[in-house]
Design an enzyme around this catalytic site. Structure first.
Site, mmCIF file in Angstrom:
data_model
loop_
_atom_site.group_PDB
_atom_site.id
_atom_site.type_symbol
_atom_site.label_atom_id
_atom_site.label_comp_id
_atom_site.label_asym_id
_atom_site.label_seq_id
_atom_site.Cartn_x
_atom_site.Cartn_y
_atom_site.Cartn_z
ATOM 1 N N HIS A 31 0.832 -1.208 0.000
ATOM 2 C CA HIS A 31 0.000 0.000 0.000
ATOM 3 C C HIS A 31 0.871 1.265 0.000
ATOM 4 O O HIS A 31 0.865 2.033 0.953
ATOM 5 C CB HIS A 31 -0.958 -0.012 1.194
ATOM 6 C CG HIS A 31 -2.380 0.228 0.809
ATOM 7 N ND1 HIS A 31 -3.119 -0.682 0.092
ATOM 8 C CD2 HIS A 31 -3.220 1.293 1.002
ATOM 9 C CE1 HIS A 31 -4.341 -0.206 -0.122
ATOM 10 N NE2 HIS A 31 -4.415 0.994 0.423
ATOM 11 N N TYR A 84 -12.070 -8.501 -3.047
ATOM 12 C CA TYR A 84 -11.566 -8.177 -1.707
ATOM 13 C C TYR A 84 -11.346 -9.443 -0.873
ATOM 14 O O TYR A 84 -10.388 -9.540 -0.125
ATOM 15 C CB TYR A 84 -12.533 -7.213 -0.996
ATOM 16 C CG TYR A 84 -12.298 -5.765 -1.364
ATOM 17 C CD1 TYR A 84 -11.954 -5.396 -2.660
ATOM 18 C CD2 TYR A 84 -12.402 -4.750 -0.412
ATOM 19 C CE1 TYR A 84 -11.724 -4.078 -3.005
ATOM 20 C CE2 TYR A 84 -12.168 -3.423 -0.748
ATOM 21 C CZ TYR A 84 -11.833 -3.100 -2.043
ATOM 22 O OH TYR A 84 -11.598 -1.787 -2.377
HETATM 23 N N1 LIG Z 1 -7.900 -7.224 2.264
HETATM 24 C C1 LIG Z 1 -7.094 -6.574 1.439
HETATM 25 N N2 LIG Z 1 -5.785 -6.869 1.406
HETATM 26 C C2 LIG Z 1 -4.964 -6.236 0.567
HETATM 27 N N3 LIG Z 1 -5.351 -5.274 -0.273
HETATM 28 C C3 LIG Z 1 -6.639 -4.920 -0.263
HETATM 29 C C4 LIG Z 1 -7.577 -5.553 0.585
HETATM 30 N N4 LIG Z 1 -8.773 -5.013 0.373
HETATM 31 C C5 LIG Z 1 -8.598 -4.092 -0.583
HETATM 32 N N5 LIG Z 1 -7.325 -4.023 -0.977
HETATM 33 C C6 LIG Z 1 -6.731 -3.213 -2.040
HETATM 34 O O1 LIG Z 1 -6.705 -1.862 -1.669
HETATM 35 C C7 LIG Z 1 -7.307 -1.089 -2.679
HETATM 36 C C8 LIG Z 1 -7.900 0.186 -2.078
HETATM 37 O O2 LIG Z 1 -6.831 1.081 -1.819
HETATM 38 P P1 LIG Z 1 -6.958 2.647 -2.116
HETATM 39 O O3 LIG Z 1 -8.211 3.198 -1.514
HETATM 40 O O4 LIG Z 1 -5.665 3.291 -1.834
HETATM 41 O O5 LIG Z 1 -7.105 2.609 -3.688
HETATM 42 P P2 LIG Z 1 -8.141 3.431 -4.579
HETATM 43 O O6 LIG Z 1 -7.698 3.355 -6.008
HETATM 44 O O7 LIG Z 1 -8.382 4.772 -4.023
HETATM 45 O O8 LIG Z 1 -9.427 2.604 -4.425
HETATM 46 P P3 LIG Z 1 -9.746 1.251 -5.127
HETATM 47 O O9 LIG Z 1 -8.559 0.401 -4.985
HETATM 48 O O10 LIG Z 1 -10.912 0.732 -4.355
HETATM 49 O O11 LIG Z 1 -10.005 1.584 -6.548
HETATM 50 C C9 LIG Z 1 -8.314 -2.042 -3.289
HETATM 51 O O12 LIG Z 1 -8.703 -1.748 -4.598
HETATM 52 C C10 LIG Z 1 -7.572 -3.332 -3.296
HETATM 53 O O13 LIG Z 1 -6.715 -3.418 -4.407
#
Ligand SMILES: Nc1ncnc2c1ncn2[C@@H]1O[C@H](COP(=O)(O)OP(=O)(O)OP(=O)(O)O)[C@@H](O)[C@H]1O
Ligand SMILES: [Mg+2]
Length: 320
Positions: free
Chosen positions: A185, A222
């Protein structure tokens, strides 16, 4: 950290083979008719943008996304931010296409550039910048690593995909990259959108069309990530293979004289004299046992895919 449990592999062997076979067919048949190719590319660009942004909470529909991107229309009742997210994502896709040929090695700068395009005009302070504080992912079964470790982890991951020490195939590599990236992340926001772009750089440079994780599958996605956090890649691999197969099929269906006659499962099983039940064929499709893909809420497959599976199973039985 990068010791990957590959126990999923046996189950996916035939799926991997099928995906590589399809990619080879596509490669051999290139160049496709230019207009057809351009059309598919544009519509995938819209789909990819819609799905990835929708997973993240953007409320533009597929059709609205198409209007915003292709007709420059502003949709009433939708925020400026949502419009920017759509346009930014399209720019990021175009950026990928512009570097895909010469980016044999993935570089950190590519990932930062993608992220910077994704958050441009929206979260300017964070765009293209690695986080300097802690983050939490709601619904996740872990807490991402401390900010002071992010940069090293990211370098390690990039090194892992470039050197490929476990000799994973491209789909495995993209899947592991996808998971490890969101596990790290690296950013405060935009991790999901960035990784769903960056993983396709890995796939596209090897000749695959982009794999698109569908917004309809968000919950499964997820869950699959949570399982991957526990070292189990089965579910995520299935989702990635299905995403890859869907776009491969879209390209293959556009070839002249192709024998990929994909139809809704209900159409196939409802034909007179069909020996298969809808439940059975749907199960095979969901489990990745037959050549099938999802459009919206419906599964598509070919008669031949079902016959091949049955025949194959018969042969295995006869052997044992
Ligand atoms: N349990 C989990 N373990 C690892 N990564 C996860 C998990 N749940 C979600 N994620 C990842 O984290 C992302 C969300 O992170 P973040 O909000 O920074 O990204 P975003 O681009 O703003 O939103 P999104 O990823 O929902 O499009 C999810 O899309 C997924 O890829
Ligand atoms: Mg977010």
């Amino acid at each position: 950290m990068w010791n990957i449990d590959t126990k999923y592999r046996e189950e996916f062997q035939s799926t991997f083979e099928r995906l590589y076979y399809k990619m080879a067919v596509l490669k051999k048949s290139r160049p496709l008719p230019n207009i057809a190719l351009q059309k598919i590319k544009e519509s995938l660009s819209v789909e990819w943008t819609y799905n990835s942004n929708s997973i993240e909470g953007n409320t533009l529909t597929l059709q609205e996304t198409q209007m915003v991107l292709q007709e420059g229309i502003t949709v009433k009742g939708k925020s400026l931010r949502e419009h920017f997210e759509a346009k930014n994502h399209e720019k990021a896709i175009n950026y990928l296409f512009s570097i895909v040929d010469d980016s044999y090695e993935i570089r950190a700068i590519d990932i930062l550039s993608i992220h910077s395009l994704v958050l441009n005009m929206i979260e300017e302070d964070f765009a293209g910048r690695i986080r300097n504080g802690g983050v939490r992912i709601s619904g996740a079964n872990f807490v991402p690593p401390n900010a002071n470790k992010v940069s090293d982890f990211l370098d390690e991951l990039i090194d892992f995909v470039n050197t490929n020490p476990m000799q994973l195939n491209d789909i495995e590599l993209a899947t592991i990259f996808h998971h490890k990236f969101v596990w790290i992340h690296p950013f405060f926001d935009g991790n999901g959108r960035t990784v769903r772009l960056a993983m396709n750089l890995l796939l596209m440079r090897k000749g695959f069309p982009p794999a698109i994780i569908l917004s309809n599958d968000r919950k499964k996605y997820y869950e699959a990530l949570n399982q991957a956090n526990n070292g189990n890649y089965q579910k995520l691999m299935l989702l990635m293979c299905q995403a890859q197969e869907r776009t491969l099929n879209i390209y293959l269906s556009s070839l002249p004289d192709n024998d990929y006659d994909f139809q809704e499962i209900s159409n196939i099983v409802n034909e007179p004299n069909s020996p298969y039940s809808q439940e059975y064929v749907s199960l095979l499709a969901r489990q990745g046992k037959i050549d099938a893909h999802k459009e919206g809420r419906n599964w598509y497959t070919t008669k031949k895919a079902i016959e091949d599976y049955i025949e194959n199973r018969q042969r295995k039985r006869n052997i044992s």
